[in-house]
Design an enzyme around this catalytic site. Structure first.
Site, PDB file in Angstrom:
ATOM      1  N   GLU A 102       0.166  -1.955   4.609  1.00 21.15           N
ATOM      2  CA  GLU A 102       0.561  -0.549   4.774  1.00 21.15           C
ATOM      3  C   GLU A 102       2.040  -0.477   5.154  1.00 21.15           C
ATOM      4  OE1 GLU A 102      -2.150   2.001   6.956  1.00 21.15           O
ATOM      5  OE2 GLU A 102      -0.639   3.563   7.158  1.00 21.15           O
TER       6      GLU A 102
ATOM      7  N   GLU B  62     -12.928   2.747   5.030  1.00 24.10           N
ATOM      8  CA  GLU B  62     -12.930   2.139   6.358  1.00 24.10           C
ATOM      9  C   GLU B  62     -14.230   2.283   7.161  1.00 24.10           C
ATOM     10  OE1 GLU B  62      -9.265   4.472   7.002  1.00 24.10           O
ATOM     11  OE2 GLU B  62      -8.657   2.783   8.233  1.00 24.10           O
TER      12      GLU B  62
ATOM     13  N   ARG C   5      -8.124  -1.993   8.535  1.00 20.61           N
ATOM     14  CA  ARG C   5      -9.333  -1.203   8.246  1.00 20.61           C
ATOM     15  C   ARG C   5      -9.980  -0.623   9.521  1.00 20.61           C
ATOM     16  NH1 ARG C   5     -13.217  -3.790   3.673  1.00 20.61           N
ATOM     17  NH2 ARG C   5     -13.878  -1.896   2.654  1.00 20.61           N
TER      18      ARG C   5
ATOM     19  N   GLN D 223       0.835  -1.194   0.000  1.00 16.39           N
ATOM     20  CA  GLN D 223       0.000   0.000   0.000  1.00 16.39           C
ATOM     21  C   GLN D 223       0.873   1.247   0.000  1.00 16.39           C
ATOM     22  OE1 GLN D 223      -2.508  -1.942   3.403  1.00 16.39           O
ATOM     23  NE2 GLN D 223      -3.491   0.012   2.957  1.00 16.39           N
TER      24      GLN D 223
ATOM     25  N   ALA E 206      -5.929   5.317   5.480  1.00 15.93           N
ATOM     26  CA  ALA E 206      -6.772   6.319   6.137  1.00 15.93           C
ATOM     27  C   ALA E 206      -7.984   6.684   5.260  1.00 15.93           C
ATOM     28  CB  ALA E 206      -5.952   7.565   6.495  1.00 15.93           C
TER      29      ALA E 206
ATOM     30  N   ARG F 144      -5.590   7.008  16.793  1.00 10.84           N
ATOM     31  CA  ARG F 144      -6.895   7.003  16.129  1.00 10.84           C
ATOM     32  C   ARG F 144      -7.956   6.369  17.024  1.00 10.84           C
ATOM     33  NH1 ARG F 144      -9.433   7.988  11.196  1.00 10.84           N
ATOM     34  NH2 ARG F 144      -7.496   8.791  10.308  1.00 10.84           N
TER      35      ARG F 144
HETATM   36  N1  MTE Z   1     -11.279  -2.690  -0.286  1.00 12.14           N
HETATM   37  C1  MTE Z   1     -10.741  -3.754  -0.889  1.00 12.14           C
HETATM   38  N2  MTE Z   1     -11.453  -4.393  -1.839  1.00 12.14           N
HETATM   39  N3  MTE Z   1      -9.500  -4.221  -0.548  1.00 12.14           N
HETATM   40  C2  MTE Z   1      -8.749  -3.606   0.427  1.00 12.14           C
HETATM   41  O1  MTE Z   1      -7.635  -4.031   0.708  1.00 12.14           O
HETATM   42  N4  MTE Z   1      -8.641  -1.791   2.094  1.00 12.14           N
HETATM   43  C3  MTE Z   1      -9.411  -0.876   2.952  1.00 12.14           C
HETATM   44  C4  MTE Z   1     -10.402  -0.067   2.105  1.00 12.14           C
HETATM   45  N5  MTE Z   1     -11.148  -0.932   1.240  1.00 12.14           N
HETATM   46  C5  MTE Z   1      -9.311  -2.468   1.098  1.00 12.14           C
HETATM   47  C6  MTE Z   1     -10.592  -2.020   0.675  1.00 12.14           C
HETATM   48  C7  MTE Z   1      -8.586   0.061   3.706  1.00 12.14           C
HETATM   49  S1  MTE Z   1      -7.884  -0.466   5.136  1.00 12.14           S
HETATM   50  C8  MTE Z   1      -8.409   1.355   3.315  1.00 12.14           C
HETATM   51  S2  MTE Z   1      -7.537   2.441   4.252  1.00 12.14           S
HETATM   52  C9  MTE Z   1      -8.961   1.863   2.049  1.00 12.14           C
HETATM   53  O2  MTE Z   1      -9.655   0.863   1.332  1.00 12.14           O
HETATM   54  C10 MTE Z   1      -7.829   2.412   1.203  1.00 12.14           C
HETATM   55  O3  MTE Z   1      -8.233   2.837  -0.026  1.00 12.14           O
HETATM   56  P1  MTE Z   1      -8.908   4.270  -0.313  1.00 12.14           P
HETATM   57  O4  MTE Z   1      -8.190   5.275   0.521  1.00 12.14           O
HETATM   58  O5  MTE Z   1      -8.715   4.466  -1.751  1.00 12.14           O
HETATM   59  O6  MTE Z   1     -10.345   4.135   0.086  1.00 12.14           O
HETATM   60  N1  HPA Z   2      -4.624   5.954   9.120  1.00 12.39           N
HETATM   61  C1  HPA Z   2      -3.964   5.041   8.408  1.00 12.39           C
HETATM   62  N2  HPA Z   2      -2.665   5.002   8.319  1.00 12.39           N
HETATM   63  C2  HPA Z   2      -1.961   5.917   8.981  1.00 12.39           C
HETATM   64  C3  HPA Z   2      -2.589   6.898   9.753  1.00 12.39           C
HETATM   65  C4  HPA Z   2      -3.994   6.918   9.824  1.00 12.39           C
HETATM   66  O1  HPA Z   2      -4.608   7.764  10.484  1.00 12.39           O
HETATM   67  N3  HPA Z   2      -1.632   7.658  10.304  1.00 12.39           N
HETATM   68  C5  HPA Z   2      -0.465   7.139   9.883  1.00 12.39           C
HETATM   69  N4  HPA Z   2      -0.655   6.082   9.079  1.00 12.39           N
HETATM   70 MO1  MOS Z   3      -6.277   1.315   5.983  1.00 12.38          MO
HETATM   71  S1  MOS Z   3      -6.140   0.377   7.796  1.00 12.38           S
HETATM   72  O1  MOS Z   3      -5.841   2.874   6.629  1.00 12.38           O
HETATM   73  O2  MOS Z   3      -4.837   0.713   5.260  1.00 12.38           O
END
Ligand code: MTE
Ligand code: HPA
Ligand code: MOS
Length: 774
Positions: A230, A720, A340, A195, A509, A308
């Site tokens: 991440e 999330e 997540r 990520q 995030a 958080r």
């Molecule tokens: N959706 C799918 N299909 N696969 C994933 O790994 N990760 C989640 C969420 N949705 C995830 C997912 C997490 S932990 C986060 S932080 C966000 O997607 C990250 O992507 P975005 O910031 O583009 O929403």
């Molecule tokens: N969310 C996800 N990842 C992060 C954050 C957060 O708030 N801060 C640092 N890494």
């Molecule tokens: Mo999502 S836990 O912020 O990768």
């Protein structure tokens, strides 16, 4: 077609097997990489002998910590995580030796020939023990407002309690993988499942002792990540890079499922203690909570995750007097990591259980107690950390969802059902989510993009975000097509690559589309202003007029024209060619940083979030009183994504996030034995939700008519927040359990509410009944 209706760019590729993952990429003369890891939770390494293994046919390299040319570190924020163990191991799964071999078979054989002897040391494997030993991994944290001690003394009612919430395994379908390909000189190319490509690049550069400009990290897509990649995608990348560097041949590492589960970190389990004071009406006046997390053996992201959790401790409720203490403890388990919600769920579930207890104590409907305590619209709208909540949608969403789900009538029907059924009981619950959007580490809220227009009129968009299934690339495609006014077919989102966009933050995030969407738009704005000049010249000469202004130029329908003369269009491809001949640059970078956010960690005050995402769910369950098994019958969700960038994708995120949360609160139980061995390391013992766990009646709706000003196309982040809607299921199960004794006793309850927990809880309240009788 509206770009908001674009289908996920990988949908067809996934089902036809055309999607390319790291393990699908092969390189000439590629070797198999294997990680030999500690079978001991805490021990001194008294002997390490790789001689016999090194001589084995097919083995190309065997590396220990002594063979690391750079820094033996892979901790992301704090350098407290060794890449390869030196003379001590601190958790089961810690890497000690790396093998590169011609075949998997040779690698396995070599592993068997490696002799490692250990002298066992004392371990901490339990959070209670960690707290007793005060094994803090970071200084304790505090967020406080009002006067907590006095109000606790004067409050009409005070309830205190403890809640344990369990760890959770990410169970991404693609396990941790990396392919390292050495280039000329010191160059190293990494195909990563990460990520955070920029951090993977940094860690690889560090372990190899080379500069970042020698390392290229490319991420086509991840087969799921959920926070688990991440930081911990960096580990396999570093190991593969070390082997590739030593052999000067490409090396791929693709963890087996069981190994992945054993050696990677999970959602932090928490043990939380709280006191909550309220009046006769149910208004909360004081809340004091201590959040204790199990960080595992190294810091990883534990500090930010704890932060958080603390910033979500009050969830959707205004409370004038609050004290939130946060502790992260070191244990001898793999370092726990992002998952997540990033601590948000662990912080929020405590107040949700506390509010539920208030309702039981006052014999009122928990939904009404929730509504009573929601943040106000124009007053009672300041969080414990001092951020003012604007555009609060909780009240209107409550009214809408209560009506659409038929909550009140169904509560009555459930009460009747429960009087008529002895061995099955039903329960219902409504829970809200208010989730802060932005990295709480303020500087991480930045993103970059690179947009190239080729002189055939096609466009390549590169941005710093990564695709993990969440549909980020599809959303970026939609934004680029709309901004350029061209068909999506003319645009390609290229794989994320550190040499195209540098110094990016993790896609995390939930802010991937907020940040990268703006950066893509910024790059396109620059290109459009250049192209506008060319278009102006062209249109003026074609229309024989001087009166067209730049502001009148429109990019739409694969062409460019002036609003005053809509019939004279320059096809986009033609304009691009003209610009090229006029020696105008057709490549631009874009950048974005979230304005106005900051957080003072010492004071525990600030405006850490750009805005909040809201959601609400009503769930109904049925519990089998004899087996403790529960079934989710119906869920109604109303979720706020502002003006959706892509409604189908957002609905998918809401459904998927919710069901992932249902897994955490019901069946996903992680167990270790007394020595710290993970017992639940495969799908037969670790139970994630299956298609059968999706409620038969699943009504998910997007809140409509509430655009989010100040973000890309007035949208809101969605990744999330929906996970936490699953608290409705957890508390519905508790409601069904308490129905066993007509809601007269408070069942003890923990998370996950497995069949075992439910059955124990039922037995306990039955005993309470007997206790009352005797
Ligand atoms: N959706 C799918 N299909 N696969 C994933 O790994 N990760 C989640 C969420 N949705 C995830 C997912 C997490 S932990 C986060 S932080 C966000 O997607 C990250 O992507 P975005 O910031 O583009 O929403
Ligand atoms: N969310 C996800 N990842 C992060 C954050 C957060 O708030 N801060 C640092 N890494
Ligand atoms: Mo999502 S836990 O912020 O990768």
């Amino acid at each position: 077609m509206k770009t908001a209706d674009l289908k996920h760019d990988s949908a067809i590729k996934h089902v036809t097997g055309q999607s390319v993952y790291v393990n699908d990429i092969t390189a000439n003369r590629q070797l198999v990489g294997r990680v030999v890891y500690s079978p001991e939770a805490h021990a001194r390494i008294s002997l390490l002998d790789i001689k016999a293994a090194s001589k084995l046919n097919g083995v190309v390299a065997i590396l220990t910590h002594k063979d690391i040319p750079g820094i033996n570190q892979m901790g992301p924020v704090i350098h407290d995580e060794l890449c390869l163990a030196i003379d001590e191991v601190t958790f089961i799964g810690q890497a000690i030796v790396l093998i590169a071999a011609e075949t998997e078979e040779a690698a396995f054989k070599a592993e068997k020939l490696i002799r490692i002897e250990f002298e066992e040391l004392d371990t901490i494997l339990d959070l209670h023990e960690a707290i007793a030993e005060n094994s803090l991994i970071a200084p304790p944290r505090l967020i406080e407002c009002g006067n907590v001690d006095e109000t606790l003394l004067s409050a009409p009612h005070v309830i205190s309690g403890e809640l344990e919430s369990g760890a959770q395994e990410h169970w991404y379908l693609e396990t941790q993988s990396a392919l390292a390909i050495p280039g000329e000189g010191k160059e190293m190319l990494i195909h990563a499942s990460s990520q955070n490509p920029a951090e993977t690049q940094a860690i690889v550069a560090e372990v190899l002792g080379i500069a970042k400009n020698e390392v290229d990290v490319e991420v086509r897509r991840m087969g799921g990540a959920f926070g688990g990649k991440e930081t911990q995608g960096n580990h396999v990348a570093a190991w593969a890079a070390l082997l590739a560097n030593a052999t000067r041949r490409p090396v791929g590492i693709h963890l087996f499922r069981d190994d992945d589960q054993k050696i990677t970190g999970k959602r932090h389990r928490f043990l939380s203690k709280y006191q909550i004071g309220f009046n006769d009406e149910g208004k909360i006046i004081v809340y004091s909570v201590e959040l204790n997390s199990d960080a595992g053996a190294a810091t990883d992201l534990s500090r930010a995750i704890l932060e958080r959790a603390m910033l979500h401790a009050e969830n959707s409720y205004f409370i004038p007097n609050v004290r939130i203490v946060g502790n992260a403890f070191r244990t001898n388990l793999p370092s726990n990591t992002a998952f997540r919600g990033f601590g948000g769920p662990q912080g929020m579930v405590v107040i949700e259980t506390a509010v539920d207890k208030i309702a039981r104590f006052l014999k009122k409907d928990p939904a009404e107690i929730r509504k009573l305590n929601f943040y106000g619209i124009s007053q009672k709208n300041i969080t414990p950390y001092g951020e003012t909540i604007v555009n609060n949608h909780l009240h209107l969403m409550y009214d809408q969802l209560l009506a659409s789900s038929g909550y009140k009538e169904r509560r009555l029907q459930i009460a009747i059902f429960n009087t008529e059924h002895e061995f099955v009981k039903r329960g219902i619950s409504l829970t809200p989510v208010k989730f802060g959007i932005s990295f709480t580490t303020a500087f991480l809220n930045q993103a970059g993009a690179l947009v190239n227009i080729y002189n055939d009129g096609t466009v390549a968009v590169n941005h710093g975000g990564t695709e993990m299934g969440q549909g980020l690339h599809t959303k970026m495609l939609g934004i680029a097509a709309d901004e350029l006014g061209v068909s999506p077919e003319l645009i390609k989102i290229s794989p994320t690559n550190t040499s195209k966009v540098p110094n990016t933050s993790a896609t995390a995030a939930s802010s991937g589309s907020d940040l990268n969407g703006m950066a893509v738009k910024n790059a396109i704005d620059k290109l459009k202003s250049r192209l506008t000049e060319v278009a102006l010249d062209e249109l003026k000469s074609k229309l024989k007029t001087d009166s067209i202004l730049a502001v009148q130029i429109v990019f739409a329908d694969n062409s460019v024209f002036a609003v005053s003369h809509p019939d004279t269009k320059i096809p986009f491809g033609e304009l691009v060619k003209l610009a090229y001949l006029k020696q105008i640059s057709l490549s631009a970078t874009g950048f974005y940083k979230t304005p106005g956010i900051y957080f003072d960690r010492e004071l525990g005050r600030g405006n850490p979030f750009y805005y909040y995402a809201y959601g609400m769910a009503v769930s109904e369950v049925e519990v089998d009183v004899l087996t403790g098994e529960s079934k989710l019958l119906r869920t109604d969700i109303l979720h706020d994504v502002g003006d959706s960038l892509n409604p189908e994708i957002d609905l998918g995120q809401i459904e998927g996030g919710f069901i992932q949360g249902v897994g955490w609160v019901t069946t996903e139980e992680i167990k270790w034995d007394k020595k710290g061995h993970l017992l639940t390391h495969s799908p037969d013992t670790y139970k994630i939700p299956t298609v059968n766990d999706i409620p038969l009646h699943f009504n998910v709706e997007l809140l409509s008519g509430y655009p989010n000003e100040g973000t890309i196309r007035k949208s809101k982040a969605v990744g999330e927040p929906p996970l936490m809607l699953a608290f409705s299921v957890w508390l519905a199960i508790k409601d069904a359990v308490s129905a066993v004794e007509n809601h007269e006793f408070e069942p003890a309850f923990s998370l996950p509410a497995t069949a075992e927990v439910v059955l124990k809880s039922i037995e306990e309240i039955k005993k309470m009944r007997l206790g009352v009788r005797s």
